[in-house]
Design a protein around this motif. Structure first.
Motif, PDB file in Angstrom:
ATOM      1  N   LEU A   1       0.823  -1.203   0.000  1.00 56.03           N
ATOM      2  CA  LEU A   1       0.000   0.000   0.000  1.00 56.03           C
ATOM      3  C   LEU A   1       0.858   1.254   0.000  1.00 56.03           C
ATOM      4  O   LEU A   1       0.559   2.228  -0.700  1.00 56.03           O
ATOM      5  CB  LEU A   1      -0.924  -0.013   1.218  1.00 56.03           C
ATOM      6  CG  LEU A   1      -1.952   1.111   1.325  1.00 56.03           C
ATOM      7  CD1 LEU A   1      -2.865   1.098   0.117  1.00 56.03           C
ATOM      8  CD2 LEU A   1      -2.761   0.969   2.609  1.00 56.03           C
ATOM      9  N   THR A   2       1.943   1.239   0.753  1.00 56.95           N
ATOM     10  CA  THR A   2       2.784   2.432   0.861  1.00 56.95           C
ATOM     11  C   THR A   2       3.544   2.717  -0.430  1.00 56.95           C
ATOM     12  O   THR A   2       4.012   3.841  -0.625  1.00 56.95           O
ATOM     13  CB  THR A   2       3.780   2.282   2.023  1.00 56.95           C
ATOM     14  OG1 THR A   2       4.597   1.108   1.803  1.00 56.95           O
ATOM     15  CG2 THR A   2       3.059   2.115   3.348  1.00 56.95           C
ATOM     16  N   ARG A   3       3.662   1.724  -1.323  1.00 56.97           N
ATOM     17  CA  ARG A   3       4.341   1.953  -2.600  1.00 56.97           C
ATOM     18  C   ARG A   3       3.485   2.751  -3.577  1.00 56.97           C
ATOM     19  O   ARG A   3       4.000   3.317  -4.535  1.00 56.97           O
ATOM     20  CB  ARG A   3       4.708   0.613  -3.260  1.00 56.97           C
ATOM     21  CG  ARG A   3       5.710  -0.228  -2.509  1.00 56.97           C
ATOM     22  CD  ARG A   3       6.126  -1.433  -3.345  1.00 56.97           C
ATOM     23  NE  ARG A   3       6.827  -2.423  -2.545  1.00 56.97           N
ATOM     24  CZ  ARG A   3       6.344  -3.619  -2.235  1.00 56.97           C
ATOM     25  NH1 ARG A   3       5.169  -3.983  -2.702  1.00 56.97           N
ATOM     26  NH2 ARG A   3       7.030  -4.451  -1.490  1.00 56.97           N
ATOM     27  N   LEU A   4       2.177   2.770  -3.363  1.00 60.87           N
ATOM     28  CA  LEU A   4       1.267   3.407  -4.308  1.00 60.87           C
ATOM     29  C   LEU A   4       1.119   4.899  -4.043  1.00 60.87           C
ATOM     30  O   LEU A   4       1.121   5.345  -2.891  1.00 60.87           O
ATOM     31  CB  LEU A   4      -0.119   2.755  -4.226  1.00 60.87           C
ATOM     32  CG  LEU A   4      -0.210   1.250  -4.502  1.00 60.87           C
ATOM     33  CD1 LEU A   4      -1.662   0.807  -4.402  1.00 60.87           C
ATOM     34  CD2 LEU A   4       0.371   0.898  -5.857  1.00 60.87           C
ATOM     35  N   THR A   5       0.982   5.662  -5.117  1.00 57.76           N
ATOM     36  CA  THR A   5       0.651   7.075  -4.985  1.00 57.76           C
ATOM     37  C   THR A   5      -0.834   7.188  -4.659  1.00 57.76           C
ATOM     38  O   THR A   5      -1.605   6.243  -4.868  1.00 57.76           O
ATOM     39  CB  THR A   5       0.938   7.831  -6.291  1.00 57.76           C
ATOM     40  OG1 THR A   5       0.043   7.353  -7.307  1.00 57.76           O
ATOM     41  CG2 THR A   5       2.381   7.608  -6.750  1.00 57.76           C
TER      42      THR A   5
ATOM     43  N   LYS B   1      -4.908   3.888 -17.809  1.00 60.12           N
ATOM     44  CA  LYS B   1      -4.083   2.761 -18.257  1.00 60.12           C
ATOM     45  C   LYS B   1      -2.658   2.909 -17.783  1.00 60.12           C
ATOM     46  O   LYS B   1      -2.023   1.935 -17.346  1.00 60.12           O
ATOM     47  CB  LYS B   1      -4.133   2.661 -19.779  1.00 60.12           C
ATOM     48  CG  LYS B   1      -3.340   1.488 -20.338  1.00 60.12           C
ATOM     49  CD  LYS B   1      -3.460   1.409 -21.847  1.00 60.12           C
ATOM     50  CE  LYS B   1      -2.650   0.228 -22.399  1.00 60.12           C
ATOM     51  NZ  LYS B   1      -2.761   0.154 -23.890  1.00 60.12           N
ATOM     52  N   ALA B   2      -2.126   4.125 -17.830  1.00 56.45           N
ATOM     53  CA  ALA B   2      -0.757   4.366 -17.367  1.00 56.45           C
ATOM     54  C   ALA B   2      -0.640   4.091 -15.868  1.00 56.45           C
ATOM     55  O   ALA B   2       0.356   3.506 -15.408  1.00 56.45           O
ATOM     56  CB  ALA B   2      -0.351   5.806 -17.675  1.00 56.45           C
ATOM     57  N   HIS B   3      -1.647   4.504 -15.109  1.00 54.83           N
ATOM     58  CA  HIS B   3      -1.627   4.241 -13.667  1.00 54.83           C
ATOM     59  C   HIS B   3      -1.708   2.738 -13.382  1.00 54.83           C
ATOM     60  O   HIS B   3      -1.028   2.232 -12.483  1.00 54.83           O
ATOM     61  CB  HIS B   3      -2.793   4.960 -12.991  1.00 54.83           C
ATOM     62  CG  HIS B   3      -2.601   6.433 -12.831  1.00 54.83           C
ATOM     63  ND1 HIS B   3      -1.480   6.984 -12.257  1.00 54.83           N
ATOM     64  CD2 HIS B   3      -3.404   7.483 -13.182  1.00 54.83           C
ATOM     65  CE1 HIS B   3      -1.589   8.302 -12.236  1.00 54.83           C
ATOM     66  NE2 HIS B   3      -2.753   8.635 -12.805  1.00 54.83           N
ATOM     67  N   VAL B   4      -2.552   2.025 -14.137  1.00 48.72           N
ATOM     68  CA  VAL B   4      -2.669   0.572 -13.956  1.00 48.72           C
ATOM     69  C   VAL B   4      -1.333  -0.097 -14.249  1.00 48.72           C
ATOM     70  O   VAL B   4      -0.869  -0.961 -13.496  1.00 48.72           O
ATOM     71  CB  VAL B   4      -3.780  -0.007 -14.857  1.00 48.72           C
ATOM     72  CG1 VAL B   4      -3.760  -1.538 -14.805  1.00 48.72           C
ATOM     73  CG2 VAL B   4      -5.143   0.514 -14.426  1.00 48.72           C
ATOM     74  N   ASN B   5      -0.697   0.309 -15.346  1.00 47.86           N
ATOM     75  CA  ASN B   5       0.600  -0.273 -15.701  1.00 47.86           C
ATOM     76  C   ASN B   5       1.664   0.020 -14.652  1.00 47.86           C
ATOM     77  O   ASN B   5       2.599  -0.761 -14.459  1.00 47.86           O
ATOM     78  CB  ASN B   5       1.059   0.263 -17.060  1.00 47.86           C
ATOM     79  CG  ASN B   5       0.226  -0.258 -18.212  1.00 47.86           C
ATOM     80  OD1 ASN B   5      -0.420  -1.300 -18.095  1.00 47.86           O
ATOM     81  ND2 ASN B   5       0.215   0.459 -19.318  1.00 47.86           N
ATOM     82  N   ALA B   6       1.520   1.151 -13.966  1.00 45.61           N
ATOM     83  CA  ALA B   6       2.487   1.512 -12.933  1.00 45.61           C
ATOM     84  C   ALA B   6       2.239   0.778 -11.625  1.00 45.61           C
ATOM     85  O   ALA B   6       3.181   0.379 -10.926  1.00 45.61           O
ATOM     86  CB  ALA B   6       2.452   3.022 -12.694  1.00 45.61           C
ATOM     87  N   LEU B   7       0.962   0.565 -11.288  1.00 46.33           N
ATOM     88  CA  LEU B   7       0.661  -0.032  -9.984  1.00 46.33           C
ATOM     89  C   LEU B   7       0.796  -1.552  -9.967  1.00 46.33           C
ATOM     90  O   LEU B   7       1.065  -2.134  -8.903  1.00 46.33           O
ATOM     91  CB  LEU B   7      -0.736   0.389  -9.509  1.00 46.33           C
ATOM     92  CG  LEU B   7      -1.977  -0.078 -10.262  1.00 46.33           C
ATOM     93  CD1 LEU B   7      -2.454  -1.440  -9.828  1.00 46.33           C
ATOM     94  CD2 LEU B   7      -3.113   0.943 -10.061  1.00 46.33           C
ATOM     95  N   LEU B   8       0.618  -2.203 -11.120  1.00 48.18           N
ATOM     96  CA  LEU B   8       0.730  -3.660 -11.146  1.00 48.18           C
ATOM     97  C   LEU B   8       2.080  -4.157 -10.632  1.00 48.18           C
ATOM     98  O   LEU B   8       2.125  -5.019  -9.745  1.00 48.18           O
ATOM     99  CB  LEU B   8       0.443  -4.191 -12.550  1.00 48.18           C
ATOM    100  CG  LEU B   8      -1.008  -4.129 -13.034  1.00 48.18           C
ATOM    101  CD1 LEU B   8      -1.117  -4.670 -14.461  1.00 48.18           C
ATOM    102  CD2 LEU B   8      -1.931  -4.913 -12.119  1.00 48.18           C
TER     103      LEU B   8
ATOM    104  N   GLU C   1      -2.858   6.309  -7.668  1.00 40.91           N
ATOM    105  CA  GLU C   1      -2.832   4.874  -7.950  1.00 40.91           C
ATOM    106  C   GLU C   1      -3.757   4.120  -7.012  1.00 40.91           C
ATOM    107  O   GLU C   1      -4.392   3.143  -7.414  1.00 40.91           O
ATOM    108  CB  GLU C   1      -1.404   4.345  -7.851  1.00 40.91           C
ATOM    109  CG  GLU C   1      -0.510   4.782  -9.002  1.00 40.91           C
ATOM    110  CD  GLU C   1       0.960   4.490  -8.769  1.00 40.91           C
ATOM    111  OE1 GLU C   1       1.749   4.665  -9.708  1.00 40.91           O
ATOM    112  OE2 GLU C   1       1.322   4.086  -7.637  1.00 40.91           O
ATOM    113  N   ARG C   2      -3.866   4.563  -5.776  1.00 37.30           N
ATOM    114  CA  ARG C   2      -4.806   3.931  -4.838  1.00 37.30           C
ATOM    115  C   ARG C   2      -6.239   4.129  -5.316  1.00 37.30           C
ATOM    116  O   ARG C   2      -7.057   3.207  -5.253  1.00 37.30           O
ATOM    117  CB  ARG C   2      -4.643   4.527  -3.435  1.00 37.30           C
ATOM    118  CG  ARG C   2      -3.310   4.230  -2.764  1.00 37.30           C
ATOM    119  CD  ARG C   2      -3.333   4.715  -1.324  1.00 37.30           C
ATOM    120  NE  ARG C   2      -2.005   4.709  -0.723  1.00 37.30           N
ATOM    121  CZ  ARG C   2      -1.758   4.982   0.546  1.00 37.30           C
ATOM    122  NH1 ARG C   2      -2.766   5.274   1.353  1.00 37.30           N
ATOM    123  NH2 ARG C   2      -0.525   4.960   1.018  1.00 37.30           N
ATOM    124  N   ASP C   3      -6.528   5.332  -5.788  1.00 36.93           N
ATOM    125  CA  ASP C   3      -7.881   5.603  -6.299  1.00 36.93           C
ATOM    126  C   ASP C   3      -8.195   4.690  -7.479  1.00 36.93           C
ATOM    127  O   ASP C   3      -9.293   4.121  -7.562  1.00 36.93           O
ATOM    128  CB  ASP C   3      -7.993   7.065  -6.735  1.00 36.93           C
ATOM    129  CG  ASP C   3      -7.939   8.032  -5.568  1.00 36.93           C
ATOM    130  OD1 ASP C   3      -8.209   7.604  -4.427  1.00 36.93           O
ATOM    131  OD2 ASP C   3      -7.632   9.217  -5.801  1.00 36.93           O
TER     132      ASP C   3
END
Length: 207
Positions: A141-145, A176-183, A148-150
């Protein structure tokens, strides 16, 4: 007998080829290393190394195959363990042949897939609290902006990128960019695994 039936179904498809069969997890790992299949159908209960252990080892390698867990068992524990082990889908053996080949195509295309029955069990487990959530300070959780959490919270409810964009007031391409970053931050290979993590983290609950 079951493997023979699966081979007949898959082999009848013009865009599919059965390249190998294995009777246990260890044999599956050996064959996968040599034959490099695109998709592996994996049972849960097998002699020797079980399918969940084999799945975790298969998906931990470089350029791993996609794994579709195919079993008669749909207990919640098996579903969670299979998805967390890196499986991209979970299908029951009593599914129709058409469902099987469709699932293989979905998995091969890089998407994730759960049978409706498995999805219901998964949602029920989180809804009834039989799956516990991680602590707020969980490193995933702490890795996400915050954004990205939203995105992850909305993704876990089953919304598409376009629908998430509408809800958050941003473009689908940005989603899509956020999804690619959070995965990769979550250690998730696809949206299904990201949804599992979102439930674990308490970011989303079944509605």
């Amino acid at each position: 007998m079951i493997r023979a039936g699966l081979c007949a179904i898959i082999g009848s498809q013009e865009d599919m080829e059965v390249v190998g069969e294995a009777g246990d997890g260890a044999a599956a790992l050996d064959l996968a290393a040599r034959l490099r299949p695109d998709v592996v159908l994996m049972d849960v209960r097998m002699p020797g190394m079980d399918g969940l252990t084999a799945t975790a080892q298969l998906t931990a390698g470089e350029n791993p195959p996609r794994v579709l867990v195919l079993t008669t068992f749909h207990q919640d524990a098996y579903v969670f363990q299979a998805l967390r082990a890196g499986a991209s889908g979970f299908l029951l053996k009593d599914s129709d042949p058409a469902e099987l080949v469709a699932a293989i195509r979905v998995i091969a295309a890089g998407e994730a897939m759960l049978s409706p029955a498995v999805t219901r069990h998964l949602i029920d487990a989180f809804a009834t609290g039989t799956v516990t959530s991680a602590r707020p300070d969980d490193p995933r959780l702490t890795r996400l902006t915050p954004r990205e959490r939203d995105v992850l919270t909305h993704l876990a409810t089953g919304l598409s990128n376009a629908e998430i964009g509408t809800a958050l007031g941003i473009a689908a391409g940005t989603v899509k960019a956020h999804v690619n970053a959070l995965l990769p931050k979550l250690g998730a290979r696809d949206r299904v695994q990201a949804t599992i993590v979102a439930y674990d983290l308490g970011l989303a609950r079944p509605r």
